[in-house]
Design a protein around this motif. Structure first.
Motif, PDB file in Angstrom:
ATOM      1  N   UNK A   1       0.822  -1.211   0.000  1.00  0.00           N
ATOM      2  CA  UNK A   1       0.000   0.000   0.000  1.00  0.00           C
ATOM      3  C   UNK A   1       0.858   1.265   0.000  1.00  0.00           C
ATOM      4  N   UNK A   2       1.867   1.294   0.844  1.00  0.00           N
ATOM      5  CA  UNK A   2       2.645   2.516   1.066  1.00  0.00           C
ATOM      6  C   UNK A   2       3.589   2.833  -0.094  1.00  0.00           C
ATOM      7  N   UNK A   3       4.236   1.799  -0.637  1.00  0.00           N
ATOM      8  CA  UNK A   3       5.214   2.011  -1.703  1.00  0.00           C
ATOM      9  C   UNK A   3       4.653   1.725  -3.089  1.00  0.00           C
ATOM     10  N   UNK A   4       3.550   0.991  -3.155  1.00  0.00           N
ATOM     11  CA  UNK A   4       2.946   0.682  -4.446  1.00  0.00           C
ATOM     12  C   UNK A   4       3.706  -0.356  -5.254  1.00  0.00           C
ATOM     13  N   UNK A   5       4.675  -1.017  -4.638  1.00  0.00           N
ATOM     14  CA  UNK A   5       5.479  -2.022  -5.334  1.00  0.00           C
ATOM     15  C   UNK A   5       6.277  -2.806  -4.308  1.00  0.00           C
ATOM     16  N   UNK A   6       6.796  -3.963  -4.737  1.00  0.00           N
ATOM     17  CA  UNK A   6       7.632  -4.755  -3.856  1.00  0.00           C
ATOM     18  C   UNK A   6       8.651  -5.562  -4.664  1.00  0.00           C
ATOM     19  N   UNK A   7       9.844  -5.696  -4.105  1.00  0.00           N
ATOM     20  CA  UNK A   7      10.870  -6.568  -4.687  1.00  0.00           C
ATOM     21  C   UNK A   7      10.835  -7.944  -4.034  1.00  0.00           C
ATOM     22  N   UNK A   8      10.034  -8.067  -2.985  1.00  0.00           N
ATOM     23  CA  UNK A   8      10.005  -9.299  -2.198  1.00  0.00           C
ATOM     24  C   UNK A   8       8.593  -9.857  -2.150  1.00  0.00           C
ATOM     25  N   UNK A   9       8.508 -11.156  -2.014  1.00  0.00           N
ATOM     26  CA  UNK A   9       7.201 -11.799  -1.885  1.00  0.00           C
ATOM     27  C   UNK A   9       7.074 -12.564  -0.581  1.00  0.00           C
ATOM     28  N   UNK A  10       7.999 -12.298   0.344  1.00  0.00           N
ATOM     29  CA  UNK A  10       7.890 -12.950   1.636  1.00  0.00           C
ATOM     30  C   UNK A  10       9.246 -13.168   2.278  1.00  0.00           C
ATOM     31  N   UNK A  11       9.269 -14.094   3.241  1.00  0.00           N
ATOM     32  CA  UNK A  11      10.504 -14.360   3.982  1.00  0.00           C
ATOM     33  C   UNK A  11      10.392 -15.690   4.719  1.00  0.00           C
ATOM     34  N   UNK A  12      11.559 -16.227   5.077  1.00  0.00           N
ATOM     35  CA  UNK A  12      11.664 -17.365   5.972  1.00  0.00           C
ATOM     36  C   UNK A  12      12.326 -16.867   7.255  1.00  0.00           C
ATOM     37  N   UNK A  13      11.793 -17.278   8.387  1.00  0.00           N
ATOM     38  CA  UNK A  13      12.254 -16.776   9.674  1.00  0.00           C
ATOM     39  C   UNK A  13      12.671 -17.917  10.585  1.00  0.00           C
ATOM     40  N   UNK A  14      13.820 -17.745  11.249  1.00  0.00           N
ATOM     41  CA  UNK A  14      14.254 -18.658  12.305  1.00  0.00           C
ATOM     42  C   UNK A  14      14.454 -17.821  13.552  1.00  0.00           C
ATOM     43  N   UNK A  15      13.491 -17.869  14.461  1.00  0.00           N
ATOM     44  CA  UNK A  15      13.546 -17.026  15.648  1.00  0.00           C
ATOM     45  C   UNK A  15      14.541 -17.547  16.678  1.00  0.00           C
ATOM     46  N   UNK A  16      14.891 -18.823  16.575  1.00  0.00           N
ATOM     47  CA  UNK A  16      15.828 -19.398  17.542  1.00  0.00           C
ATOM     48  C   UNK A  16      17.211 -18.792  17.397  1.00  0.00           C
ATOM     49  N   UNK A  17      17.643 -18.560  16.155  1.00  0.00           N
ATOM     50  CA  UNK A  17      18.955 -17.936  15.927  1.00  0.00           C
ATOM     51  C   UNK A  17      18.826 -16.527  15.344  1.00  0.00           C
ATOM     52  N   UNK A  18      17.595 -15.979  15.364  1.00  0.00           N
ATOM     53  CA  UNK A  18      17.325 -14.594  14.963  1.00  0.00           C
ATOM     54  C   UNK A  18      17.742 -14.306  13.511  1.00  0.00           C
ATOM     55  N   UNK A  19      17.492 -15.268  12.640  1.00  0.00           N
ATOM     56  CA  UNK A  19      17.814 -15.091  11.229  1.00  0.00           C
ATOM     57  C   UNK A  19      16.542 -14.997  10.388  1.00  0.00           C
ATOM     58  N   UNK A  20      16.574 -14.100   9.409  1.00  0.00           N
ATOM     59  CA  UNK A  20      15.472 -13.942   8.469  1.00  0.00           C
ATOM     60  C   UNK A  20      16.026 -13.914   7.054  1.00  0.00           C
ATOM     61  N   UNK A  21      15.414 -14.700   6.164  1.00  0.00           N
ATOM     62  CA  UNK A  21      15.856 -14.758   4.773  1.00  0.00           C
ATOM     63  C   UNK A  21      14.734 -14.281   3.872  1.00  0.00           C
ATOM     64  N   UNK A  22      14.892 -13.130   3.198  1.00  0.00           N
ATOM     65  CA  UNK A  22      13.838 -12.647   2.309  1.00  0.00           C
ATOM     66  C   UNK A  22      13.695 -13.511   1.068  1.00  0.00           C
ATOM     67  N   UNK A  23      12.487 -13.545   0.530  1.00  0.00           N
ATOM     68  CA  UNK A  23      12.219 -14.250  -0.725  1.00  0.00           C
ATOM     69  C   UNK A  23      12.011 -13.195  -1.798  1.00  0.00           C
ATOM     70  N   UNK A  24      12.958 -13.088  -2.711  1.00  0.00           N
ATOM     71  CA  UNK A  24      12.857 -12.116  -3.804  1.00  0.00           C
ATOM     72  C   UNK A  24      11.952 -12.654  -4.913  1.00  0.00           C
ATOM     73  N   UNK A  25      11.459 -11.756  -5.732  1.00  0.00           N
ATOM     74  CA  UNK A  25      10.616 -12.150  -6.866  1.00  0.00           C
ATOM     75  C   UNK A  25      11.428 -12.960  -7.851  1.00  0.00           C
TER      76      UNK A  25
END
Length: 275
Positions: A251-275
């Motif tokens: 809504x705010x930017x009107x576009x996205x380079x990403x379609x989501x992410x994978x998260x591991x809260x145990x080791x505080x890692x997040x991996x974005x999923x690019x288009x």
């Protein structure tokens, strides 16, 4: 030192998806079906209410949410999910919708049933909407949602045509959020970006991975301590906040380079999923 750049490298464009035009400047509130009112769904509803208020302040028509869940509040839900002891025995969807409506002054709706086809294979009433957000705890329901969305594709009037599906899924300490389009979203011509009109449904792209994860125990928990063995205390709220940010950026930017992410809260890692 001069570094030679090949023509191929120069021609590479960043892949982006431009938000459907109707969502950016609608004449009426955007219709949202939030499916699941448990650990993630209860947190997500509050995020949507805050998002609605922010959109209104930006002169946007905002959101109109319908929450689907046939479950009731139990003792095991208190603490990890957003329910109070006074709500024990009540339907989760009704308790949550009543609360946000009173707090934010809205008129959102609750459904005390599952988002599924009936015994005659008919689509659920009020199924047609602009955005679907699923916060469910089993793979079977995801595939049922996908089947309904495929039948709804390009059906209905322009204002309530199905456009996006945001799926939330998690285990005890890990999770993922995936954004999909319901069919193709027309994209503008761009010399700067490589536009992407179709984001595959999570069940089409990650179907086998979802089926492999179905081995987890779905037996209802009798206490908060037992529930925490299946899903840690802050995995749902973290998923909801990050997933809400993904939707907010549409809504705010009107576009996205990403379609989501994978998260591991145990080791505080997040991996974005690019288009």
């Amino acid at each position: 030192m001069n570094i030679a750049i090949t023509a191929t490298e120069q021609d590479i464009k960043t892949k982006v998806h431009f938000t459907d035009n109707y969502l950016l400047n609608p004449t009426n509130p955007i219709y949202v079906n939030l499916i699941g009112a448990g650990g993630t769904g209860s947190q997500m509803l509050t995020s949507l209410a805050r998002m609605n208020r922010a959109l209104n302040e930006l002169h946007h028509a905002g959101l109109s949410v319908r929450l689907w869940d046939d479950d009731i509040v139990t003792q095991a839900n208190l603490g990890r999910q957003l329910f109070a002891e006074s709500e024990l025995g009540l339907h989760k969807s009704v308790s949550l919708i009543n609360r946000v409506n009173r707090f934010f002054g809205m008129n959102w709706k609750a459904e005390t049933r599952k988002f599924e086809k009936d015994s005659l294979n008919r689509l659920p009433e009020n199924a047609g909407t602009n955005i679907y957000i699923s916060c469910v705890d089993n793979v079977k329901t995801r595939f049922e949602i996908a089947e309904i969305l495929k039948k709804l594709n390009n059906c209905g009037y322009y204002s309530n045509r199905s456009r996006y599906w945001v799926d939330f899924g998690n285990s005890q300490n890990t999770g993922q959020v995936i954004l999909s389009t319901v069919g193709k979203i027309s994209q503008p011509q761009s010399e700067k970006y490589d536009t992407v009109e179709n984001l595959p449904l999570v069940t089409d792209e990650f179907g086998e991975l979802l089926k492999d994860s179905e081995m987890q125990d779905d037996t209802p928990s009798c206490s908060l301590a037992e529930a925490l063995d299946k899903q840690d205390l802050f995995i749902n709220s973290t998923m909801a906040q990050m997933g809400s940010s993904l939707l907010w950026n549409l809504f705010r930017n009107g576009m996205t380079e990403y379609r989501g992410f994978f998260l591991n809260l145990k080791n505080f890692q997040s991996q974005p999923v690019r288009l």
